[in-house]
Design an enzyme around this catalytic site. Sequence first.
Site, short mmCIF file in Angstrom:
data_model
loop_
_atom_site.label_atom_id
_atom_site.label_comp_id
_atom_site.label_asym_id
_atom_site.label_seq_id
_atom_site.Cartn_x
_atom_site.Cartn_y
_atom_site.Cartn_z
N ARG A 66 1.00 0.16 11.50
CA ARG A 66 2.11 -0.29 11.56
C ARG A 66 2.86 0.11 10.35
O ARG A 66 3.92 0.90 10.65
CB ARG A 66 2.12 -2.01 11.43
N THR A 67 2.35 0.15 9.22
CA THR A 67 2.94 0.54 8.00
C THR A 67 3.44 1.93 7.97
O THR A 67 4.54 2.59 7.53
CB THR A 67 2.07 0.26 6.79
N LYS A 94 -12.44 17.29 -1.37
CA LYS A 94 -13.06 18.51 -2.31
C LYS A 94 -13.08 17.81 -3.73
O LYS A 94 -13.53 18.79 -4.73
CB LYS A 94 -12.56 19.69 -2.08
N ARG A 116 -0.40 4.18 0.01
CA ARG A 116 -1.50 2.95 0.49
C ARG A 116 -2.61 3.52 -0.18
O ARG A 116 -3.08 4.75 0.04
CB ARG A 116 -1.33 2.99 1.91
N HIS A 146 1.65 -5.97 -1.21
CA HIS A 146 2.27 -5.08 -0.03
C HIS A 146 3.53 -5.54 0.11
O HIS A 146 4.05 -6.27 1.00
CB HIS A 146 1.49 -5.36 1.23
N1 CP Z 1 0.53 -5.05 8.39
C1 CP Z 1 -0.33 -3.86 7.91
O1 CP Z 1 -0.30 -3.26 6.73
O2 CP Z 1 -0.93 -3.14 9.10
P1 CP Z 1 -1.55 -1.66 8.99
O3 CP Z 1 -2.66 -1.79 8.02
O4 CP Z 1 -1.61 -1.26 10.44
O5 CP Z 1 -0.35 -0.86 8.29
#
Ligand code: CP
Length: 320
Positions: A66-67, A94, A116, A146
Site C-alpha cells: 500500500r505505502t 554489495k 521505509r 508511520h
Molecule cells: N499499511 C502499510 O504500511 O501497508 P504496507 O506495508 O503494504 O505499505
Amino acid sequence: MVDNVQLNAEGKLKHFLSIDGLSKTLLIEILDTAESFAGMSEHAVKKVPLLRGKTIVNLFFENSTRTRTTFELAAKRLSADVISMNIATSATSKGESLLDTIRNLEAMFVDMFVVRHATSGAAHFIARHSAPHISVINAGDGQHSHPTQAMLDMFTIRQIKPDFAALKIAIIGDILHSRVARSQILALNTLGAAEVRVIAPKTLLPAHVETLGVTVSHNLTEGLEDVDVIIMLRLQKERMTSALLPSESEYFKCFGLTPEKLKIAKPDAIVMHPGPINRGVEIDTRVADGPQSVILRQVGNGIAVRMAVMSMAMQVKGGS
Ligand code: CP
C-alpha cells in the site's frame, strides 16, 4: 522526541518523519490539503503540475504494497519524476552503506526521499545527513513511526465522523510492535479525540503504555463498549523475538473481531485496519468485508494524504 528538524525556519513542514512535535494546526492543514486533492481520483486527467521538475526517490528497504504504491501514484499525480528503487537489486546488496547510497542519489540532483526502513530512526538519520534542499518523508521506520499512515487514518475518520472531540477510538492488537499505533495515538491525542483506548493482551503492550495518553483494557468484550472507531492491528510476527502468545487460534478467540463482538461497539462504529490484514487471526472475514469496514477506503485515501504531505514539504500549495 520533538522533531523540530521537520520544520523549516517559518515553521512549515520540511520533512515528515513523525507526528511527535507537530501542532494540531499543522495536522489539520495536512487533512485540509488532502481534502483538496481527494476529488482528483474521479477526474479523467488525474494530474496537477505542482511538482513538475522535481525528482522523488522511493527507498523501500522493507516490503510494502500500500505505502509504496500510493506514494508512487501520489508523486505521479503531482507530475514529479519518481523512481522506486529496487533495493534487492541495488548496491546495498554489495555492502554499500545507507549514507553512501544517499550521497550517490543526491549527486543525481534529487529533491525528496521517501524512506521505509526496518531500523527505527532511519528516516531521521537520512534527514539529518541529506543536502539542505532535500525533503525526507518517513514511510515507516522499525517500531517507531508511520506518520502518513496515521494521517490517512485521521483523514478517513474525519470523512465519516468529523468531530474528533466526540470520538472514542479503540486500537486493538499488537500495540507493542506497531509503529502505526504509536503514530495514531499521537495524532488522535493532538486532534483532541475524547478517548483513545488500547485493547490487547499484556504481552503485546509496551511498558507504561498509559503514558502515551491512552486507557487500557485486556478484554475485548469490555473494551469495545461505546466505541465509535475500531482500529485492528496485525500481529507483527517479524518483529517478535520470543513467543508472546499461546497460539493464533487462541488469540483470535480472545482478540479477533467477529460480527458478534462488533455488535458491542456503537451501531455506527467503523472498522479500520492499516493492512495487510490476516483474516482469521485478528479479523473475521465477514467483518473485514462487511458494511462497517472502511479498510479499502483507507488505502485509496493514502494517495490524497501523501500528495498533501509531499506538496507541503516541497512548499507548494494546491489541489482542485
Ligand atoms: N499499511 C502499510 O504500511 O501497508 P504496507 O506495508 O503494504 O505499505
